[in-house]
Design an enzyme around this catalytic site. Structure first.
Site, short mmCIF file in Angstrom:
data_model
loop_
_atom_site.label_atom_id
_atom_site.label_comp_id
_atom_site.label_asym_id
_atom_site.label_seq_id
_atom_site.Cartn_x
_atom_site.Cartn_y
_atom_site.Cartn_z
N LYS A 106 0.87 -1.17 0.00
CA LYS A 106 0.00 0.00 0.00
C LYS A 106 0.91 1.23 0.00
O LYS A 106 1.66 1.45 0.95
CB LYS A 106 -0.92 0.02 1.22
CG LYS A 106 -1.80 1.25 1.29
CD LYS A 106 -2.55 1.34 2.61
CE LYS A 106 -3.31 2.65 2.69
NZ LYS A 106 -3.89 2.88 4.03
N GLY A 167 -7.55 9.03 10.30
CA GLY A 167 -7.80 9.02 11.73
C GLY A 167 -8.92 9.92 12.20
O GLY A 167 -9.18 10.00 13.40
N ASN A 215 -9.26 1.42 10.31
CA ASN A 215 -8.27 1.18 11.33
C ASN A 215 -8.66 1.88 12.62
O ASN A 215 -9.07 1.24 13.59
CB ASN A 215 -6.89 1.67 10.84
CG ASN A 215 -5.78 1.44 11.85
OD1 ASN A 215 -5.99 0.86 12.91
ND2 ASN A 215 -4.60 1.92 11.54
#
Length: 269
Positions: A106, A167, A215
Site C-alpha cells: 500500500k 484518523g 483502522n
C-alpha cells in the site's frame, strides 16, 4: 428457506481479486493503531482476509512482533507509512519484501504533516516504479479522476481514495468524488481513511466500492473485537444491497407501499 439458501449462494460466489489472489471478504483491517494483544481477535471477528501493517512494526527485534499476531493465511498489505517521496516509498516497499511480507504494498506518500493528505504526484511516481518491480501496488490517494487515471496507467492494482483525513472518523466526506471514481475507473476502488462507523462502510459498499478499509474506528472502539465484527457485517450488507439494486427514491411526493393503503383510503371516504 430456499430463497435464503439462494441468497447465501450468491453472496458466497461474489469474490474479488487482487494480484492473482481471490478474496471473499471485502473488509480490509488496518493494524497501525492496534495493541498487539487484540490484533488476532480483531482480524478473526472482522473476517478480514487482508491486513495492513506499517513496516516499522514488522522490522523490530522487540518481543511481540506484529507478524506473530496476524493469523496464518491472511494476506499482508504492508504500507509505506513515513515516506515523503516516491524514492522513500520504494525503499520501504523493498524492505517489506525482504522481511517476508510478500509483494502486496500500500503506497502512502505524505509530506503534509498537519492534515496527512497524500501527495498524489509522488504517489503516481512510486506506483509506476514499484509496479515495474513486480509489486501489487495499492496507492492511497486523494480522490481525483485524472490522478486515478494516471495510477491505472502506472500499473496500480487498485486505487484507495480517502473518505476523510486519516484518523478523523468523519466518514464519507469525499463521497461524490469517490462515486466518480467508481463509475469511471476500471480497477477496484477501495475506500480508505476516515471511515468512522459501520454504517459509513455500508454506504461506501452500497455505492459500488470493491472494499473498505478501517483502522482507527475499530482500534479506538470500546469493544474492539465487537466493532471489528460490526464492520465486517456492515461491509457484507452494503455489498448485498449494491448487488440487489437499491429501490428508487421519490423526490416529490410519497407513494402507497401496499394496495391495502389505497383500499383503506377509499373506505375512509
Amino acid at each position: 428457506m430456499a430463497d435464503m439458501e439462494h441468497t447465501d449462494t450468491v453472496c458466497a460466489a461474489d469474490t474479488w481479486s487482487l494480484g492473482g489472489k481471490e478474496f471473499t471478504s471485502r473488509f480490509i483491517l488496518g493494524s497501525g493503531k492496534f495493541r498487539l494483544d487484540v490484533v488476532k481477535a480483531a482480524v478473526e471477528d472482522a473476517g478480514a482476509q487482508i491486513v495492513t501493517l506499517a513496516v516499522r512494526r514488522a522490522n523490530t527485534e522487540q518481543e511481540g512482533n506484529i507478524l506473530e499476531s496476524i493469523p496464518a493465511g491472511v494476506t499482508l498489505l504492508p504500507n509505506t507509512s513515513g515516506a515523503r517521496t516516491a524514492e522513500e516509498a520504494v525503499r520501504i516497499a523493498r524492505l517489506a519484501r525482504e522481511l517476508g511480507c510478500g509483494d502486496f504494498i500500500k503506497v502512502e506518500v505524505i509530506r503534509d504533516a498537519k492534515y496527512l493528505l497524500p501527495d498524489n504526484a509522488e504517489t503516481v511516481r512510486a506506483t509506476e516504479m514499484l509496479a515495474n518491480e513486480g509489486f501489487v501496488v495499492l496507492p492511497y490517494m486523494y480522490p481525483d479522476l485524472n490522478v486515478a487515471r494516471d495510477l491505472v496507467s502506472a500499473g496500480a492494482a487498485a486505487v484507495m481514495p480517502l473518505g476523510a483525513p486519516i484518523g478523523s472518523n468523519r466518514g464519507l466526506v469525499t463521497r461524490d468524488f469517490i462515486r466518480i471514481l467508481i463509475e469511471e475507473i476500471d480497477l477496484p476502488v477501495i475506500v480508505d481513511a476516515g471511515i468512522g462507523r459501520p454504517s459509513q462502510a455500508c454506504e461506501a459498499m452500497e455505492m459500488g466500492a470493491a472494499a473498505v478499509m478501517a483502522n482507527t474506528a475499530v482500534a479506538t472502539a470500546g469493544n474492539i473485537p465487537l466493532m471489528a465484527h460490526a464492520f465486517g457485517r456492515a461491509v457484507e450488507a452494503g455489498r448485498a444491497a449494491y448487488l440487489a439494486g437499491p429501490g428508487r427514491v421519490l423526490e416529490s411526493a410519497g407513494e402507497a407501499s401496499s394496495p391495502l393503503t389505497g383500499f383503506l383510503e377509499e373506505e375512509a371516504r
